[in-house]
Design a protein around this motif. Structure first.
Motif, mmCIF file in Angstrom:
data_model
loop_
_atom_site.group_PDB
_atom_site.id
_atom_site.type_symbol
_atom_site.label_atom_id
_atom_site.label_comp_id
_atom_site.label_asym_id
_atom_site.label_seq_id
_atom_site.Cartn_x
_atom_site.Cartn_y
_atom_site.Cartn_z
ATOM 1 N N ARG A 1 31.508 4.230 6.125
ATOM 2 C CA ARG A 1 30.640 3.927 7.369
ATOM 3 C C ARG A 1 29.175 5.079 6.935
ATOM 4 N NH1 ARG A 1 34.980 3.827 10.794
ATOM 5 N NH2 ARG A 1 34.778 6.522 11.047
ATOM 6 N N ARG A 2 29.699 6.097 6.586
ATOM 7 C CA ARG A 2 28.401 6.992 5.964
ATOM 8 C C ARG A 2 27.540 6.360 5.111
ATOM 9 N NH1 ARG A 2 30.359 8.700 9.954
ATOM 10 N NH2 ARG A 2 30.928 10.843 10.467
ATOM 11 N N LEU A 3 28.190 5.784 4.137
ATOM 12 C CA LEU A 3 27.338 5.114 2.879
ATOM 13 C C LEU A 3 26.797 3.990 3.537
ATOM 14 C CD1 LEU A 3 30.321 5.225 0.210
ATOM 15 C CD2 LEU A 3 28.288 6.584 0.255
ATOM 16 N N ARG A 4 27.403 3.110 4.352
ATOM 17 C CA ARG A 4 26.735 2.017 4.943
ATOM 18 C C ARG A 4 25.410 2.213 5.756
ATOM 19 N NH1 ARG A 4 32.076 -0.307 5.773
ATOM 20 N NH2 ARG A 4 32.593 -1.996 3.999
ATOM 21 N N GLU A 5 25.403 3.540 6.402
ATOM 22 C CA GLU A 5 24.426 4.230 7.081
ATOM 23 C C GLU A 5 23.199 4.587 6.308
ATOM 24 O OE1 GLU A 5 26.319 7.333 9.230
ATOM 25 O OE2 GLU A 5 27.214 5.670 10.820
ATOM 26 N N GLY A 6 23.489 4.626 4.679
ATOM 27 C CA GLY A 6 22.581 5.008 3.804
ATOM 28 C C GLY A 6 22.642 6.449 3.440
ATOM 29 N N LYS A 7 23.765 7.272 3.722
ATOM 30 C CA LYS A 7 23.866 8.566 3.466
ATOM 31 C C LYS A 7 24.825 8.834 2.196
ATOM 32 C CE LYS A 7 23.890 9.496 8.640
ATOM 33 N NZ LYS A 7 24.836 9.987 9.676
ATOM 34 N N LEU A 8 25.014 10.272 2.023
ATOM 35 C CA LEU A 8 25.405 10.623 0.741
ATOM 36 C C LEU A 8 26.846 11.026 1.067
ATOM 37 C CD1 LEU A 8 24.972 11.799 -2.329
ATOM 38 C CD2 LEU A 8 24.226 13.957 -1.182
ATOM 39 N N ILE A 9 27.622 10.917 0.036
ATOM 40 C CA ILE A 9 28.850 11.549 0.005
ATOM 41 C C ILE A 9 29.268 12.250 -1.388
ATOM 42 C CG2 ILE A 9 30.131 9.830 1.899
ATOM 43 C CD1 ILE A 9 31.808 8.649 -0.254
ATOM 44 N N CYS A 10 30.106 13.305 -1.401
ATOM 45 C CA CYS A 10 30.434 13.991 -2.658
ATOM 46 C C CYS A 10 32.087 14.255 -2.749
ATOM 47 C CB CYS A 10 29.669 15.416 -2.752
ATOM 48 S SG CYS A 10 27.769 15.382 -2.699
ATOM 49 N N LEU A 11 32.468 13.800 -3.771
ATOM 50 C CA LEU A 11 33.888 13.913 -4.288
ATOM 51 C C LEU A 11 34.259 14.314 -5.452
ATOM 52 C CD1 LEU A 11 34.513 10.223 -2.898
ATOM 53 C CD2 LEU A 11 34.969 12.442 -1.700
ATOM 54 N N VAL A 12 35.117 15.260 -5.322
ATOM 55 C CA VAL A 12 35.597 15.749 -6.694
ATOM 56 C C VAL A 12 36.901 14.650 -7.304
ATOM 57 C CG1 VAL A 12 36.789 17.772 -7.751
ATOM 58 C CG2 VAL A 12 35.190 18.104 -5.984
ATOM 59 N N LEU B 1 35.018 2.606 -3.444
ATOM 60 C CA LEU B 1 33.874 2.930 -2.129
ATOM 61 C C LEU B 1 32.741 2.255 -2.464
ATOM 62 C CD1 LEU B 1 34.779 6.621 -0.655
ATOM 63 C CD2 LEU B 1 34.666 4.540 0.494
ATOM 64 N N ALA B 2 32.180 2.447 -3.950
ATOM 65 C CA ALA B 2 30.972 1.712 -4.478
ATOM 66 C C ALA B 2 30.960 0.162 -4.371
ATOM 67 C CB ALA B 2 30.842 2.196 -6.036
ATOM 68 N N GLN B 3 32.338 -0.155 -4.884
ATOM 69 C CA GLN B 3 32.641 -1.612 -4.463
ATOM 70 C C GLN B 3 32.497 -2.212 -3.164
ATOM 71 O OE1 GLN B 3 36.429 -2.085 -6.198
ATOM 72 N NE2 GLN B 3 35.704 -3.164 -7.917
ATOM 73 N N ARG B 4 32.983 -1.530 -2.345
ATOM 74 C CA ARG B 4 33.171 -1.972 -0.808
ATOM 75 C C ARG B 4 31.738 -1.679 -0.167
ATOM 76 N NH1 ARG B 4 37.723 1.042 3.123
ATOM 77 N NH2 ARG B 4 36.921 0.016 5.104
ATOM 78 N N THR B 5 31.052 -0.882 -0.230
ATOM 79 C CA THR B 5 29.958 -0.810 0.262
ATOM 80 C C THR B 5 28.556 -1.059 -0.378
ATOM 81 O OG1 THR B 5 29.597 1.509 -0.349
ATOM 82 C CG2 THR B 5 30.820 1.126 1.596
ATOM 83 N N GLY B 6 28.400 -1.217 -1.726
ATOM 84 C CA GLY B 6 27.124 -1.385 -2.511
ATOM 85 C C GLY B 6 26.583 0.047 -2.818
ATOM 86 N N ALA B 7 27.279 1.039 -2.410
ATOM 87 C CA ALA B 7 26.358 2.628 -2.784
ATOM 88 C C ALA B 7 26.336 2.725 -4.129
ATOM 89 C CB ALA B 7 27.018 3.565 -1.944
ATOM 90 N N ALA B 8 25.583 3.385 -4.717
ATOM 91 C CA ALA B 8 25.447 4.110 -6.298
ATOM 92 C C ALA B 8 26.492 4.987 -6.561
ATOM 93 C CB ALA B 8 24.302 4.648 -6.416
ATOM 94 N N LEU B 9 27.104 4.700 -7.466
ATOM 95 C CA LEU B 9 28.266 5.813 -8.006
ATOM 96 C C LEU B 9 27.673 6.692 -9.158
ATOM 97 C CD1 LEU B 9 31.096 6.873 -7.986
ATOM 98 C CD2 LEU B 9 31.935 5.063 -9.724
#
Length: 321
Positions: A182-193, A221-229
């Motif tokens: 949901r955060r990614l679809r809102e155009g937001k940023l996530i950070c993961l180790v 998550l990149a596949q699911r939302t289209g966010a940049a990895l």
């Protein structure tokens, strides 16, 4: 009693180290690192075994010196983290040198969302504080639940104080993957180790010529939302920390979903391997990492999706053991 002592130690670190002059704290960190290194406890021995994969041609003496530098880098991370809550914006900016910012800015300006995925290198908390305070991008991350619960609460409060939204990996009653999506679809940023698989259901990758597993969460998550990895690497360079935001890893269009996820995770591992080879002392991996070092476990039914990697737990015993 042991958990109480661990919590008391971390609480004392946050309460007292921020009051001391920085040279004193840096010297104390080096002394603690050298003490642990000379003892050659379990964590140091495993660090040297891991570094032996990174530098297979290194002699015993060279590996010992590299592990000493690694322990100093590791303790520097903790000394900085205990002081971060009192660092102002100028101090944080002066402590970082970042390359590839344009990749993150482009992804955020396109409103597609972005995933910053990084290994256990350098100081990921400092990097996160820089992203929040210098670029103005607040982000969401995931933390492994700790014992005692009060220690977990301290770490959540610490990271929230730096401007992060922290999701508990387990025990919250909410879907971590769903919230991140949901955060990614809102155009937001996530950070993961994302270099260490905590679930034992990660994706197999080749890393320095041997097989290990890494979480598939960032690629999924990149596949699911289209966010940049965007893979990230961190290293220490004298008084500052260097950081590199690498170009986005594309979702393969000519592969099935599972195959594409595996290829993306391998591509991310390849980026990290190149950076760890350049800065091996700043890869803080004191745990067993390659499958050849892990105990064999009975095969289980495959999980529907790998959980996202968590912000690393505070390794209470790795230095002392």
């Amino acid at each position: 009693m042991r958990e109480k002592l661990v919590e008391t130690g971390y609480a004392a670190g946050w309460a007292t180290l921020k009051l001391l002059p920085e040279p004193v704290v840096r010297g104390l960190g080096n002394q603690l690192a050298d003490f642990a290194w000379r003892r050659q406890g379990k964590g140091v021995r495993q660090l040297e075994a891991n570094l032996g994969r990174v530098r297979p041609q290194a002699s015993y003496v060279e590996l010992r010196e590299l592990s000493r530098a690694g322990m100093r880098s590791y303790l520097r991370y903790w000394m900085e983290s205990f002081r971060l809550p009192v660092w102002n914006d100028r101090k944080i900016a002066d402590s970082m040198r970042v390359e590839g910012v344009e990749h993150l800015v482009a992804a955020m300006e396109s409103n597609r969302g972005a995933i910053l995925a990084l290994p256990h290198m350098g100081n990921w908390d400092l990097a996160g504080a820089w992203v929040v305070r210098h670029l103005g991008f607040k982000f969401t991350t995931v933390a492994e639940r700790l014992k005692p619960e009060t220690l977990f609460d301290r770490f959540v409060a610490y990271r929230e104080g730096l401007g992060m939204e922290v999701l508990a990996l387990t025990g919250s009653g909410t879907s971590v993957i769903g919230t991140l999506a949901r955060r990614l679809r809102e155009g937001k940023l996530i950070c993961l180790v994302g270099d260490r698989d905590l679930s034992e259901s990660g994706t197999p990758v080749q890393f320095f010529g041997e097989t290990t597993r890494m979480p598939a969460g960032p690629a999924a998550l990149a596949q699911r939302t289209g966010a940049a990895l965007l893979p990230v690497s961190l290293w220490y360079d004298g008084p500052v920390m260097g950081a590199r935001i690498h170009p986005p890893i594309p979702v393969p269009e000519d592969a099935a979903r599972q195959s594409a996820k595996e290829r993306m995770t391998q591509a991310m591992a390849d980026v990290w391997a190149g950076e760890i080879a350049r800065h091996p002392q700043d890869w803080h991996m004191l745990q067993k990492f390659w499958l050849a070092d892990l105990p064999s476990r009975p095969k289980a039914d495959p999980a529907p999706a790998s959980p996202p990697p968590a912000v690393p737990e505070p390794p209470a015993e790795e230095v002392a053991s």
